[in-house]
Design a protein around this motif. Structure first.
Motif, PDB file in Angstrom:
ATOM      1  N   ASP A 189      28.632  15.894 -12.521  1.00  0.00           N
ATOM      2  CA  ASP A 189      27.493  16.136 -11.639  1.00  0.00           C
ATOM      3  C   ASP A 189      26.263  16.708 -12.335  1.00  0.00           C
ATOM      4  O   ASP A 189      25.273  17.004 -11.692  1.00  0.00           O
ATOM      5  CB  ASP A 189      27.898  17.037 -10.475  1.00  0.00           C
ATOM      6  N   HIS A 190      26.328  16.861 -13.652  1.00  0.00           N
ATOM      7  CA  HIS A 190      25.160  17.336 -14.383  1.00  0.00           C
ATOM      8  C   HIS A 190      25.339  17.094 -15.873  1.00  0.00           C
ATOM      9  O   HIS A 190      26.440  16.808 -16.319  1.00  0.00           O
ATOM     10  CB  HIS A 190      24.885  18.823 -14.105  1.00  0.00           C
ATOM     11  N   ILE A 191      24.238  17.183 -16.603  1.00  0.00           N
ATOM     12  CA  ILE A 191      24.303  17.052 -18.053  1.00  0.00           C
ATOM     13  C   ILE A 191      23.563  18.228 -18.688  1.00  0.00           C
ATOM     14  O   ILE A 191      22.726  18.865 -18.049  1.00  0.00           O
ATOM     15  CB  ILE A 191      23.698  15.724 -18.555  1.00  0.00           C
ATOM     16  N   HIS A 192      23.910  18.484 -19.930  1.00  0.00           N
ATOM     17  CA  HIS A 192      23.214  19.489 -20.720  1.00  0.00           C
ATOM     18  C   HIS A 192      22.576  18.772 -21.898  1.00  0.00           C
ATOM     19  O   HIS A 192      23.199  17.895 -22.500  1.00  0.00           O
ATOM     20  CB  HIS A 192      24.195  20.531 -21.267  1.00  0.00           C
ATOM     21  N   LYS A 238      23.343   6.506  -8.496  1.00  0.00           N
ATOM     22  CA  LYS A 238      22.288   6.183  -7.531  1.00  0.00           C
ATOM     23  C   LYS A 238      20.933   6.726  -7.965  1.00  0.00           C
ATOM     24  O   LYS A 238      19.956   6.624  -7.254  1.00  0.00           O
ATOM     25  CB  LYS A 238      22.636   6.779  -6.153  1.00  0.00           C
ATOM     26  N   GLY A 239      20.898   7.375  -9.115  1.00  0.00           N
ATOM     27  CA  GLY A 239      19.654   7.948  -9.611  1.00  0.00           C
ATOM     28  C   GLY A 239      19.791   9.444  -9.806  1.00  0.00           C
ATOM     29  O   GLY A 239      20.741  10.066  -9.321  1.00  0.00           O
ATOM     30  N   TRP A 240      18.858  10.008 -10.527  1.00  0.00           N
ATOM     31  CA  TRP A 240      18.864  11.437 -10.815  1.00  0.00           C
ATOM     32  C   TRP A 240      18.287  12.218  -9.644  1.00  0.00           C
ATOM     33  O   TRP A 240      17.472  11.700  -8.876  1.00  0.00           O
ATOM     34  CB  TRP A 240      18.031  11.730 -12.070  1.00  0.00           C
ATOM     35  N   GLN A 241      18.652  13.470  -9.531  1.00  0.00           N
ATOM     36  CA  GLN A 241      18.061  14.327  -8.509  1.00  0.00           C
ATOM     37  C   GLN A 241      16.588  14.538  -8.838  1.00  0.00           C
ATOM     38  O   GLN A 241      16.142  14.268  -9.956  1.00  0.00           O
ATOM     39  CB  GLN A 241      18.785  15.668  -8.450  1.00  0.00           C
ATOM     40  N   ASP A 242      15.835  15.048  -7.878  1.00  0.00           N
ATOM     41  CA  ASP A 242      14.404  15.267  -8.093  1.00  0.00           C
ATOM     42  C   ASP A 242      14.126  16.379  -9.097  1.00  0.00           C
ATOM     43  O   ASP A 242      13.207  16.283  -9.887  1.00  0.00           O
ATOM     44  CB  ASP A 242      13.699  15.596  -6.771  1.00  0.00           C
ATOM     45  N   GLY A 243      14.895  17.447  -9.054  1.00  0.00           N
ATOM     46  CA  GLY A 243      14.594  18.600  -9.892  1.00  0.00           C
ATOM     47  C   GLY A 243      15.393  18.643 -11.181  1.00  0.00           C
ATOM     48  O   GLY A 243      16.126  17.725 -11.519  1.00  0.00           O
ATOM     49  N   TYR A 244      15.213  19.748 -11.897  1.00  0.00           N
ATOM     50  CA  TYR A 244      15.946  19.995 -13.128  1.00  0.00           C
ATOM     51  C   TYR A 244      15.837  21.480 -13.447  1.00  0.00           C
ATOM     52  O   TYR A 244      15.018  22.195 -12.879  1.00  0.00           O
ATOM     53  CB  TYR A 244      15.394  19.162 -14.290  1.00  0.00           C
ATOM     54  N   SER A 279      17.019   6.781 -19.173  1.00  0.00           N
ATOM     55  CA  SER A 279      18.467   6.774 -18.953  1.00  0.00           C
ATOM     56  C   SER A 279      18.833   6.027 -17.669  1.00  0.00           C
ATOM     57  O   SER A 279      19.835   5.316 -17.629  1.00  0.00           O
ATOM     58  CB  SER A 279      19.033   8.190 -18.943  1.00  0.00           C
ATOM     59  N   SER A 280      18.016   6.167 -16.623  1.00  0.00           N
ATOM     60  CA  SER A 280      18.272   5.415 -15.384  1.00  0.00           C
ATOM     61  C   SER A 280      18.226   3.917 -15.651  1.00  0.00           C
ATOM     62  O   SER A 280      19.097   3.161 -15.201  1.00  0.00           O
ATOM     63  CB  SER A 280      17.243   5.764 -14.307  1.00  0.00           C
ATOM     64  N   ASP A 281      17.213   3.500 -16.383  1.00  0.00           N
ATOM     65  CA  ASP A 281      17.068   2.084 -16.718  1.00  0.00           C
ATOM     66  C   ASP A 281      18.299   1.596 -17.482  1.00  0.00           C
ATOM     67  O   ASP A 281      18.871   0.563 -17.159  1.00  0.00           O
ATOM     68  CB  ASP A 281      15.793   1.884 -17.543  1.00  0.00           C
ATOM     69  N   PHE A 282      18.729   2.353 -18.488  1.00  0.00           N
ATOM     70  CA  PHE A 282      19.897   1.978 -19.284  1.00  0.00           C
ATOM     71  C   PHE A 282      21.164   1.935 -18.436  1.00  0.00           C
ATOM     72  O   PHE A 282      21.935   0.965 -18.496  1.00  0.00           O
ATOM     73  CB  PHE A 282      20.078   2.961 -20.448  1.00  0.00           C
ATOM     74  N   ILE A 283      21.391   2.984 -17.656  1.00  0.00           N
ATOM     75  CA  ILE A 283      22.601   3.069 -16.821  1.00  0.00           C
ATOM     76  C   ILE A 283      22.683   1.907 -15.850  1.00  0.00           C
ATOM     77  O   ILE A 283      23.736   1.281 -15.688  1.00  0.00           O
ATOM     78  CB  ILE A 283      22.647   4.419 -16.066  1.00  0.00           C
ATOM     79  N   LEU A 284      21.561   1.581 -15.208  1.00  0.00           N
ATOM     80  CA  LEU A 284      21.555   0.496 -14.226  1.00  0.00           C
ATOM     81  C   LEU A 284      21.696  -0.879 -14.885  1.00  0.00           C
ATOM     82  O   LEU A 284      22.442  -1.730 -14.408  1.00  0.00           O
ATOM     83  CB  LEU A 284      20.303   0.564 -13.365  1.00  0.00           C
ATOM     84  N   LYS A 285      21.016  -1.089 -16.012  1.00  0.00           N
ATOM     85  CA  LYS A 285      21.104  -2.379 -16.711  1.00  0.00           C
ATOM     86  C   LYS A 285      22.487  -2.621 -17.288  1.00  0.00           C
ATOM     87  O   LYS A 285      23.008  -3.723 -17.233  1.00  0.00           O
ATOM     88  CB  LYS A 285      20.070  -2.452 -17.836  1.00  0.00           C
ATOM     89  N   GLU A 286      23.080  -1.570 -17.858  1.00  0.00           N
ATOM     90  CA  GLU A 286      24.377  -1.713 -18.526  1.00  0.00           C
ATOM     91  C   GLU A 286      25.553  -1.514 -17.581  1.00  0.00           C
ATOM     92  O   GLU A 286      26.683  -1.840 -17.937  1.00  0.00           O
ATOM     93  CB  GLU A 286      24.477  -0.724 -19.694  1.00  0.00           C
ATOM     94  N   GLY A 287      25.312  -0.961 -16.407  1.00  0.00           N
ATOM     95  CA  GLY A 287      26.384  -0.742 -15.444  1.00  0.00           C
ATOM     96  C   GLY A 287      27.449   0.237 -15.908  1.00  0.00           C
ATOM     97  O   GLY A 287      28.602   0.133 -15.507  1.00  0.00           O
ATOM     98  N   VAL A 288      27.054   1.202 -16.740  1.00  0.00           N
ATOM     99  CA  VAL A 288      28.044   2.132 -17.308  1.00  0.00           C
ATOM    100  C   VAL A 288      28.587   3.129 -16.283  1.00  0.00           C
ATOM    101  O   VAL A 288      29.693   3.626 -16.454  1.00  0.00           O
ATOM    102  CB  VAL A 288      27.504   2.874 -18.548  1.00  0.00           C
ATOM    103  N   LYS A 337      11.043  13.780 -17.382  1.00  0.00           N
ATOM    104  CA  LYS A 337      10.672  12.524 -16.706  1.00  0.00           C
ATOM    105  C   LYS A 337      11.028  11.332 -17.587  1.00  0.00           C
ATOM    106  O   LYS A 337      11.643  10.365 -17.119  1.00  0.00           O
ATOM    107  CB  LYS A 337       9.184  12.511 -16.377  1.00  0.00           C
ATOM    108  N   ASP A 338      10.669  11.397 -18.869  1.00  0.00           N
ATOM    109  CA  ASP A 338      10.952  10.290 -19.786  1.00  0.00           C
ATOM    110  C   ASP A 338      12.454  10.071 -19.965  1.00  0.00           C
ATOM    111  O   ASP A 338      12.926   8.932 -20.008  1.00  0.00           O
ATOM    112  CB  ASP A 338      10.296  10.535 -21.144  1.00  0.00           C
TER     113      ASP A 338
END
Length: 98
Positions: A3-6, A42-48, A28-37, A22-23
């Motif tokens: 549920d999170h990364i460091h 469903k995407g990252w949360q808004d905050g960090y 990472s979203s683009d990679f995860i969705l394209k590669e289906g890993v 943001k970058d």
């Protein structure tokens, strides 16, 4: 972690942390969705959360990050995150931590 990364990084003072995050999220979203890993992604949360540490803490932080799975068996992410916010005296509204 499920549920999170460091991320431990050195950032030049001219780079805004918000832009870095943001970058990272966009790429990472683009990679995860394209590669289906991660099929359920469903995407990252808004905050960090971002915290600064001395370079002297580098080895301790690396060890901490490597042991996250075991660590979170004792202390939940949410408990630890609240503790960090309090330690760094960051005001927060608990409703945004769910």
């Amino acid at each position: 972690m499920e549920d999170h990364i460091h991320i431990l990084t050195h950032v030049h003072p001219t780079i805004a942390v918000s832009n870095l995050i943001k970058d990272i999220k966009l790429a990472s979203s683009d990679f995860i969705l394209k590669e289906g890993v991660f099929p359920d992604f469903k995407g990252w949360q808004d905050g960090y959360g971002a915290f600064t540490e001395s370079i002297k803490a580098k080895e301790r932080l690396i060890k901490y990050i490597k042991n996250q799975e075991e660590h979170h068996k004792k202390v939940t992410f949410l408990e630890e995150y609240k503790s960090l916010l309090e330690e760094y005296e960051i005001k927060f509204d608990p409703k945004f931590l769910l």
